[in-house]
Each structure stands twice: as C-alpha cells, then as structure tokens.
Design a protein around this motif. Structure first.
Motif, short mmCIF file in Angstrom:
data_model
loop_
_atom_site.label_atom_id
_atom_site.label_comp_id
_atom_site.label_asym_id
_atom_site.label_seq_id
_atom_site.Cartn_x
_atom_site.Cartn_y
_atom_site.Cartn_z
N VAL A 15 0.81 -1.22 0.00
CA VAL A 15 0.00 0.00 0.00
C VAL A 15 0.85 1.27 0.00
CG1 VAL A 15 -1.98 -1.11 1.11
CG2 VAL A 15 -0.19 -0.11 2.53
N ASP A 16 2.11 1.15 0.42
CA ASP A 16 2.97 2.34 0.46
C ASP A 16 3.54 2.68 -0.92
OD1 ASP A 16 2.65 2.74 3.23
OD2 ASP A 16 4.22 1.27 3.68
N GLN A 17 3.57 1.71 -1.82
CA GLN A 17 4.16 1.94 -3.14
C GLN A 17 3.18 1.75 -4.30
OE1 GLN A 17 8.21 0.47 -3.79
NE2 GLN A 17 8.24 -0.30 -1.70
N ALA A 18 2.06 1.11 -4.05
CA ALA A 18 1.09 0.86 -5.12
C ALA A 18 0.39 2.14 -5.54
CB ALA A 18 0.07 -0.17 -4.65
N GLN A 68 5.58 -1.10 -7.44
CA GLN A 68 4.82 0.03 -7.99
C GLN A 68 3.83 -0.52 -9.02
OE1 GLN A 68 6.90 3.13 -10.25
NE2 GLN A 68 5.91 4.65 -8.96
N LEU A 69 2.70 -1.00 -8.52
CA LEU A 69 1.68 -1.64 -9.34
C LEU A 69 0.33 -0.96 -9.14
CD1 LEU A 69 2.59 -5.29 -8.29
CD2 LEU A 69 3.23 -4.22 -10.45
N ASN A 181 0.66 13.83 -8.30
CA ASN A 181 1.29 12.65 -7.74
C ASN A 181 0.96 11.42 -8.57
OD1 ASN A 181 2.75 11.20 -5.62
ND2 ASN A 181 0.76 10.42 -5.00
N PHE A 182 -0.31 11.32 -9.01
CA PHE A 182 -0.71 10.20 -9.84
C PHE A 182 0.05 10.20 -11.16
CE2 PHE A 182 -3.51 8.63 -13.26
CZ PHE A 182 -3.63 7.31 -12.86
N LEU A 183 0.17 11.39 -11.78
CA LEU A 183 0.89 11.49 -13.04
C LEU A 183 2.36 11.14 -12.88
CD1 LEU A 183 -0.61 14.64 -14.80
CD2 LEU A 183 -1.25 12.25 -14.98
N ALA A 184 2.95 11.54 -11.76
CA ALA A 184 4.35 11.20 -11.50
C ALA A 184 4.54 9.69 -11.45
CB ALA A 184 4.83 11.86 -10.21
N HIS A 185 3.58 9.00 -10.83
CA HIS A 185 3.63 7.53 -10.78
C HIS A 185 3.52 6.94 -12.18
CE1 HIS A 185 3.92 6.52 -6.56
NE2 HIS A 185 2.96 7.38 -6.26
N LEU A 186 2.60 7.48 -12.99
CA LEU A 186 2.47 7.01 -14.37
C LEU A 186 3.79 7.16 -15.11
CD1 LEU A 186 -0.98 8.27 -15.75
CD2 LEU A 186 -0.36 5.97 -14.97
N GLY A 187 4.43 8.33 -14.94
CA GLY A 187 5.70 8.58 -15.61
C GLY A 187 6.77 7.60 -15.18
N GLN A 188 6.81 7.29 -13.88
CA GLN A 188 7.80 6.33 -13.37
C GLN A 188 7.56 4.94 -13.94
OE1 GLN A 188 7.40 6.73 -9.12
NE2 GLN A 188 8.08 8.88 -9.15
N MET A 189 6.28 4.55 -14.05
CA MET A 189 5.97 3.25 -14.64
C MET A 189 6.42 3.21 -16.10
SD MET A 189 2.15 2.36 -13.25
CE MET A 189 1.87 1.59 -11.64
N ARG A 190 6.14 4.29 -16.82
CA ARG A 190 6.48 4.34 -18.24
C ARG A 190 7.99 4.26 -18.46
NH1 ARG A 190 7.90 3.91 -22.47
NH2 ARG A 190 7.16 4.75 -24.49
N GLN A 191 8.77 4.84 -17.55
CA GLN A 191 10.21 4.87 -17.69
C GLN A 191 10.86 3.50 -17.50
OE1 GLN A 191 11.56 7.90 -14.96
NE2 GLN A 191 10.37 9.50 -15.97
N LEU A 221 4.20 18.45 -18.44
CA LEU A 221 4.21 17.00 -18.23
C LEU A 221 5.63 16.52 -17.91
CD1 LEU A 221 1.83 15.88 -21.12
CD2 LEU A 221 1.42 15.62 -18.68
N ARG A 222 6.61 17.03 -18.63
CA ARG A 222 8.00 16.59 -18.40
C ARG A 222 8.48 16.99 -17.02
NH1 ARG A 222 10.03 18.42 -24.42
NH2 ARG A 222 9.30 16.55 -25.53
N SER A 223 7.96 18.10 -16.49
CA SER A 223 8.34 18.51 -15.14
C SER A 223 7.87 17.51 -14.10
CB SER A 223 7.78 19.90 -14.83
OG SER A 223 6.37 19.86 -14.66
N LEU A 224 6.87 16.70 -14.47
CA LEU A 224 6.36 15.66 -13.57
C LEU A 224 6.96 14.30 -13.90
CD1 LEU A 224 2.60 16.72 -13.60
CD2 LEU A 224 4.21 17.00 -11.70
N GLY A 225 7.87 14.27 -14.87
CA GLY A 225 8.50 13.02 -15.25
C GLY A 225 7.71 12.22 -16.27
#
Length: 261
Positions: A15-18, A68-69, A181-191, A221-225
């Motif tokens: 729950v801390d990373q999902a 991160q799922l 925060n949600f978008l940052a997670h999406l960006g991390q998944m995409r990377q 968007l890029r500023s959020l990764g």
C-alpha cells in the motif's frame, strides 16, 4: 456504515508503493445479473480493468519484486448492492477481475472512504460523484457507458488541456497535488520500459493556442516526469475525430486537477 473486504483471491499490493485506483460498482458491473445466475454482467470499466491488470503483469515480468503496481478497489454506496456483497465478490471471481478490496460505503461518506484507502484516481460513471470527490481532494475520471474502449495490450492515457468538467467547479489544491502525484507515478511506470515495448501509451492533444500551447503542455508534463509518445496540436479543430481514432481508456485535463474519461 463503512466496511472493507479484502479479496483473498488476489495477492495484496504494497500500500505504500502501489498506485491505488477506485472504480464504482456501476462502472464495473451492469445493473442486472446474467440469465439464470447471481453473476453480474460486466460494465463500461471492463477494458480499463483488463489493461491495468496487463500493465501489472508486464511490470512483474520485468521485475518480479516490483511494488509500484496498480491496486484496484471496487466501491459501492448503494445499500441494496451491499446486501448483495457475496454476489459482487463472486462476480469478480467469475470474471477474473484483479480487484484487491471491496469498499461498502454510503453516499455521505464515500469520499472519506476513498481518502482512507489512499485512492489516487477515482473512476465513476456519475458526474456528481466525480465532482464531489474532486472537490474534496480525490482526482476523478468519468467513464462513458456509451463509449467503451476496445481491449488493448496498452493503457492509453490522453492528456488534454480542456476538461469537460470545468476546473472552477470544484478544483482544489489538494486534488491538484493528488493528480500530479498520480501522473508522476504514471511517468515512473512508463520509464521502466523502452519506446517500443511499453504497456503504457501517453498522448497529448491541445485544441487551441498553436504549437506554443503544445510546447507549454509538454514542458508541464515533463516537469512531472511524464514523456508522451504522441502529440497533436489541433489548432481549434474539434477533437472528436482524433478521440474516436485514439480511443483512450481515460483523459486527463491540463490542470491535472479534474480528470475526464
């Protein structure tokens, strides 16, 4: 009265990373059961749930220790549906949906339930629910019952600067930060994937302002990764034709505070 039931058929996420998303019963299932059974028919959210599940599978294929799922919660506020909780859980099992938890709430405190479960994005087919949740700090996306995406191996997310639900109708700093925060997670998944093998596909569509507006949105968007795979500058043309071609699973507004689908 609020109660949460854990789905023992699904391995629970960290729950801390999902990335926790919630979907309403009305989006996941139809109002009636299949003929001669207590299993509910599937609703508008099926393609979304399937592709979120596929993204999780791809992430775990790449790294079996990945935390991160996407973590999906089903929420209902209808008292009659809550009386049918066993049918809801059995329907989820029958259709093979990877829903981690079932939250049985009320119309008065469902947003509180979303916040208690650390929901980062709330999917619903009810515009009033979306507005109320966003106003209280939980970004929300509308799922259109009449415009269901086709099954896909990629989660298709479309970023657009014009929200159907106007930002001044309930946007708050809390919802804006949650959406970022949600978008940052999406960006991390995409990377975690390359250009050609990613289970996530991001597209930017700007309706007005020319290339300067498009460039500004890309920088935001890029500023959020978040790096997009495609960008379209419509220059005032209607976006309906491009949406029918792209068929995104959901849309995100430019301010990242109100989300539409």
């Amino acid at each position: 009265m609020v109660s949460t039931v854990t789905n023992s058929d699904v391995k629970q996420k960290d729950v801390d990373q999902a990335v926790v998303v919630a979907v309403t019963f009305a989006a996941v299932f139809g109002p009636e059961a299949e003929d001669g059974s207590t299993v509910y028919r599937l609703g508008a959210a099926l393609p979304l749930l399937q592709v979120l599940q596929r993204v999780n599978e791809r992430l775990l294929e790449k790294n079996p220790a990945e935390h991160q799922l996407f973590d999906v919660i089903l929420i209902t506020t209808d008292s009659w549906q809550q009386q049918q909780s066993s049918s809801i859980i059995n329907s989820t099992r029958h259709h093979g949906l990877e829903i981690s938890r079932f939250c049985f709430s009320t119309e008065d405190n469902y947003v509180e339930s979303l916040m208690q479960n650390n929901v980062q994005l709330f999917f619903t087919t009810d515009g009033n629910e979306a507005l109320q949740a966003t106003h209280q700090g939980v970004p929300s996306a509308m799922l259109d019952k009449n415009s269901v995406s086709c099954p896909s191996e990629q989660l298709r997310v479309l970023f657009c600067e014009n929200a159907i639900i106007q930002p001044n109708m309930g946007s708050t700093e809390a919802s804006k930060k949650s959406a970022q925060n949600f978008l940052a997670h999406l960006g991390q998944m995409r990377q975690k994937f390359g250009v050609s093998d990613s289970p996530l596909c991001f597209t930017l569509v700007t309706s007005h302002g020319g290339k300067d507006s498009c460039c500004c949105a890309l920088k935001s968007l890029r500023s959020l990764g978040v790096s997009v795979d495609e960008a379209y500058c419509l220059g005032g043309a209607p976006r309906g034709p491009i949406l029918s071609l792209l068929r995104p699973h959901f849309l995100l507004s430019d301010g990242f505070s109100l989300l539409e689908g």
